[in-house]
Design a protein around this motif. Structure first.
Motif, mmCIF file in Angstrom:
data_model
loop_
_atom_site.group_PDB
_atom_site.id
_atom_site.type_symbol
_atom_site.label_atom_id
_atom_site.label_comp_id
_atom_site.label_asym_id
_atom_site.label_seq_id
_atom_site.Cartn_x
_atom_site.Cartn_y
_atom_site.Cartn_z
ATOM 1 N N SER A 1 -32.652 -69.126 -76.925
ATOM 2 C CA SER A 1 -32.228 -69.256 -75.615
ATOM 3 C C SER A 1 -33.297 -69.251 -74.691
ATOM 4 N N GLU A 2 -32.866 -69.542 -73.319
ATOM 5 C CA GLU A 2 -34.044 -69.662 -72.425
ATOM 6 C C GLU A 2 -34.353 -68.037 -71.899
ATOM 7 N N GLU A 3 -33.500 -67.127 -72.457
ATOM 8 C CA GLU A 3 -33.777 -65.751 -72.104
ATOM 9 C C GLU A 3 -34.668 -65.298 -73.294
ATOM 10 N N ASP A 4 -34.975 -65.812 -74.253
ATOM 11 C CA ASP A 4 -35.931 -65.441 -75.395
ATOM 12 C C ASP A 4 -37.328 -65.556 -75.034
#
Length: 165
Positions: free
Chosen positions: A34-37
Motif C-alpha cells: 500500500s502507499e502507507e508501506d
C-alpha cells in the motif's frame, strides 16, 4: 585462461562504502502493498539504487570476481600468462610503495613475496586482491582476476568477450 588487472585509489572513506561494493541480491524485495508501506518502499528504492550503481561503480567489489561485471574500461591490463600478470602487479606495488602507510608495508622483500605468491595463485586459477593504506586518508586496491572461465564464478563472463561491458 587469461588475467585482468584492476587498480583503484581513492579516499578510504569511499572504499568503506560497502553497500556500493556488493552486488544486489538476485531477488528484489517485495513491492509495497500500500502507499502507507513506507519501509517497503524505501527498501525497494535502495535495492533499485544498488542494482543500478553496482555494475558501473569504480569501487572495488568485495568479491574480487565481480570486477568481471564492471565496464571493460576499468581493466588496466590483460595478460595471457600468470607471470606477466604478477609482474604488472609488482610494477604497481613498486610504483605506490613510497606512499604506503605504514612504511614497512613497502619493504622490497615483502613486496617480492607478495608478487611471488600472486604468480602461484594466478597459475592455479585463483584471483589476487591486495589493499594498502596510502597517505591518509587514501587507499590502494589492486586485483588480478583470472578469467575464461572464472574458477568459482563461471557465470560471470569475460568483459572483453563480444557483447561484454
Amino acid at each position: 585462461m587469461h588475467h585482468h588487472g584492476y587498480l583503484w585509489t581513492g579516499p578510504k572513506e569511499r572504499f568503506d562504502q560497502e553497500a556500493l561494493r556488493r552486488p544486489p541480491h538476485p531477488e528484489p524485495p517485495p513491492a509495497p502493498v500500500s502507499e502507507e508501506d513506507v519501509k517497503a518502499a524505501q527498501l525497494l528504492g535502495r535495492y533499485r539504487e544498488a542494482a543500478a550503481e553496482f555494475p558501473t561503480s569504480d569501487l572495488p567489489p568485495i568479491e574480487t570476481a565481480y570486477w568481471l561485471v564492471k565496464p571493460r574500461s576499468f581493466i588496466r591490463v590483460t595478460c595471457d600468462e600468470a607471470k606477466e600478470a604478477a609482474s604488472w602487479l609488482g610494477e604497481r606495488l613498486t610504483e605506490y610503495a613510497p606512499r604506503f602507510t605504514p612504511e614497512r608495508d613497502g619493504d622490497t622483500a615483502r613486496l617480492a613475496r607478495l608478487v611471488n605468491a600472486a604468480a602461484e595463485q594466478l597459475r592455479s586459477g585463483a584471483d589476487v586482491s591486495y589493499g594498502f593504506y596510502l597517505e591518509r586518508p587514501s587507499y590502494l586496491s589492486l586485483a588480478v582476476v583470472t578469467c575464461s572461465p572464472h574458477r568459482s564464478r563461471p557465470d560471470l563472463g569475460c568483459p572483453m568477450a563480444e557483447g561484454g561491458r
